[in-house]
Design a protein around this motif. Structure first.
Motif, PDB file in Angstrom:
ATOM      1  N   ASN A   9     -11.830  -8.630   7.311  1.00  0.00           N
ATOM      2  CA  ASN A   9     -11.789  -8.654   5.842  1.00  0.00           C
ATOM      3  C   ASN A   9     -11.901  -7.228   5.290  1.00  0.00           C
ATOM      4  OD1 ASN A   9     -12.013 -10.798   3.507  1.00  0.00           O
ATOM      5  ND2 ASN A   9     -13.471  -9.190   2.970  1.00  0.00           N
ATOM      6  N   SER A  10     -12.771  -6.432   5.912  1.00  0.00           N
ATOM      7  CA  SER A  10     -12.936  -5.036   5.490  1.00  0.00           C
ATOM      8  C   SER A  10     -11.673  -4.228   5.748  1.00  0.00           C
ATOM      9  CB  SER A  10     -14.115  -4.389   6.234  1.00  0.00           C
ATOM     10  OG  SER A  10     -15.328  -5.019   5.880  1.00  0.00           O
ATOM     11  N   TYR A  41      -9.287  -5.032   3.039  1.00  0.00           N
ATOM     12  CA  TYR A  41      -9.786  -4.422   1.805  1.00  0.00           C
ATOM     13  C   TYR A  41      -9.468  -2.928   1.758  1.00  0.00           C
ATOM     14  CZ  TYR A  41     -13.456  -1.987  -0.833  1.00  0.00           C
ATOM     15  OH  TYR A  41     -14.149  -1.128  -1.638  1.00  0.00           O
ATOM     16  N   ARG A  42      -9.749  -2.219   2.845  1.00  0.00           N
ATOM     17  CA  ARG A  42      -9.504  -0.773   2.869  1.00  0.00           C
ATOM     18  C   ARG A  42      -8.014  -0.460   2.754  1.00  0.00           C
ATOM     19  NH1 ARG A  42     -13.181  -1.136   7.171  1.00  0.00           N
ATOM     20  NH2 ARG A  42     -11.486  -0.794   8.646  1.00  0.00           N
ATOM     21  N   GLN A  83      -6.721  -0.982  -0.964  1.00  0.00           N
ATOM     22  CA  GLN A  83      -7.400  -0.264  -2.043  1.00  0.00           C
ATOM     23  C   GLN A  83      -6.448   0.583  -2.885  1.00  0.00           C
ATOM     24  OE1 GLN A  83     -10.687   1.642   0.177  1.00  0.00           O
ATOM     25  NE2 GLN A  83     -12.052   0.867  -1.407  1.00  0.00           N
ATOM     26  N   LEU A  98      -7.747 -11.897  -2.294  1.00  0.00           N
ATOM     27  CA  LEU A  98      -8.784 -10.930  -1.926  1.00  0.00           C
ATOM     28  C   LEU A  98      -8.752  -9.796  -2.946  1.00  0.00           C
ATOM     29  CD1 LEU A  98      -9.736  -9.627   1.530  1.00  0.00           C
ATOM     30  CD2 LEU A  98      -9.017  -7.951  -0.174  1.00  0.00           C
ATOM     31  N   THR A 100      -9.071  -6.134  -4.381  1.00  0.00           N
ATOM     32  CA  THR A 100      -8.868  -4.807  -3.800  1.00  0.00           C
ATOM     33  C   THR A 100     -10.018  -3.868  -4.124  1.00  0.00           C
ATOM     34  OG1 THR A 100      -7.577  -4.136  -5.745  1.00  0.00           O
ATOM     35  CG2 THR A 100      -6.365  -5.048  -3.877  1.00  0.00           C
ATOM     36  N   GLY A 138     -13.485  -6.263  -1.884  1.00  0.00           N
ATOM     37  CA  GLY A 138     -13.064  -7.120  -0.781  1.00  0.00           C
ATOM     38  C   GLY A 138     -13.479  -8.575  -0.887  1.00  0.00           C
ATOM     39  N   HIS A 139     -14.101  -8.975  -2.014  1.00  0.00           N
ATOM     40  CA  HIS A 139     -14.495 -10.371  -2.164  1.00  0.00           C
ATOM     41  C   HIS A 139     -13.297 -11.244  -2.521  1.00  0.00           C
ATOM     42  CE1 HIS A 139     -18.468  -8.385  -2.636  1.00  0.00           C
ATOM     43  NE2 HIS A 139     -18.909  -9.484  -2.042  1.00  0.00           N
ATOM     44  N   TRP A 140     -13.478 -12.544  -2.368  1.00  0.00           N
ATOM     45  CA  TRP A 140     -12.398 -13.492  -2.637  1.00  0.00           C
ATOM     46  C   TRP A 140     -12.596 -14.172  -3.976  1.00  0.00           C
ATOM     47  CZ3 TRP A 140     -12.420 -16.654   2.589  1.00  0.00           C
ATOM     48  CH2 TRP A 140     -12.235 -15.766   3.656  1.00  0.00           C
TER      49      TRP A 140
END
Length: 212
Positions: free
Chosen positions: A132-133, A136-137, A140, A190, A192, A195-197
């Motif tokens: 997930n991270s 997210y990264r 971004q 998700l 950006t 990173g939460h949904w």
């Protein structure tokens, strides 16, 4: 003789009157039973909807939302160009797995269609915090606040169900505060930033991530 005839007529009239009253009672009883039966049917239907036992409307809603919408913009049904793709490396749990961030914005249904048609894959499923991270990264730098992942929600309240389009088990979630709740859309995006949904309407146009 006349007296006997008069008595017979009186008795006949009394019997006829009694029979008519019985018929009235039967008709009234029948009407009441029919009304009660109708009320029972309505009550059963309401109870079924309240308990979530009749989930045919979920299936109709699901089929409608997952279906790709007709092309409304030029290039809606065209595979993304290389400059619109960001390749993600495999995770520690699956070095051979491949993932793509598609920077073009599509509805949830069209995003899934592109993953399948262009890459023989699916919208990505997320099963741990590290992956997930990574998503997210990677996302971004996008101007959009969210990206599609392959999560779907059906049902309501206690009957709410979560699943991934690729059929894998729902064994991880990273919901934002107040999510998933009971509204806001039936597809999962998700954020950006963080990173939460969040739940999002499936008709929203967002970048997306394919796994293949």
């Amino acid at each position: 003789m006349k007296l006997c005839l008069i008595l017979s007529l009186v008795l006949l009239g009394t019997v006829s009157s009694f029979n008519l009253k019985n018929e009235d009672i039967k008709i009234e009883t029948s009407d009441k039973e029919e009304t009660l039966n109708q009320e029972q049917v309505i009550s059963d239907e309401e109870e079924s909807l309240a308990s979530g036992e009749d989930d045919s409307w979920w299936e109709k809603e699901e089929a409608s939302e997952l279906a790709p919408v007709p092309a409304t913009k030029e290039g809606d049904n065209v595979c993304p160009k290389e400059e619109d793709i960001v390749h993600l490396a495999g995770t520690s749990g699956c070095q051979s797995c491949r993932f793509l961030l598609i920077r073009q914005s599509k509805t949830f249904g069209n995003a899934e269609s592109i993953c399948r048609r262009c890459y023989r894959g699916r919208l990505v499923s997320v099963h741990n915090y590290n992956f997930n991270s990574l998503i997210y990264r990677t996302s971004q730098g996008l101007n959009q606040a969210q990206v599609w992942i392959g999560g779907r929600i059906t049902g309501w309240g206690r009957c709410k169900r979560f699943f991934w389009l690729d059929g894998s088990s729902w064994n991880f979630a990273y919901w934002a505060a107040g999510q998933p709740g009971n509204g806001g859309g039936n597809c999962v995006a998700l954020c950006t930033r963080g990173g939460h949904w969040r739940r999002a309407p499936c008709s929203r146009r967002l970048p997306f991530i394919c796994s293949y």
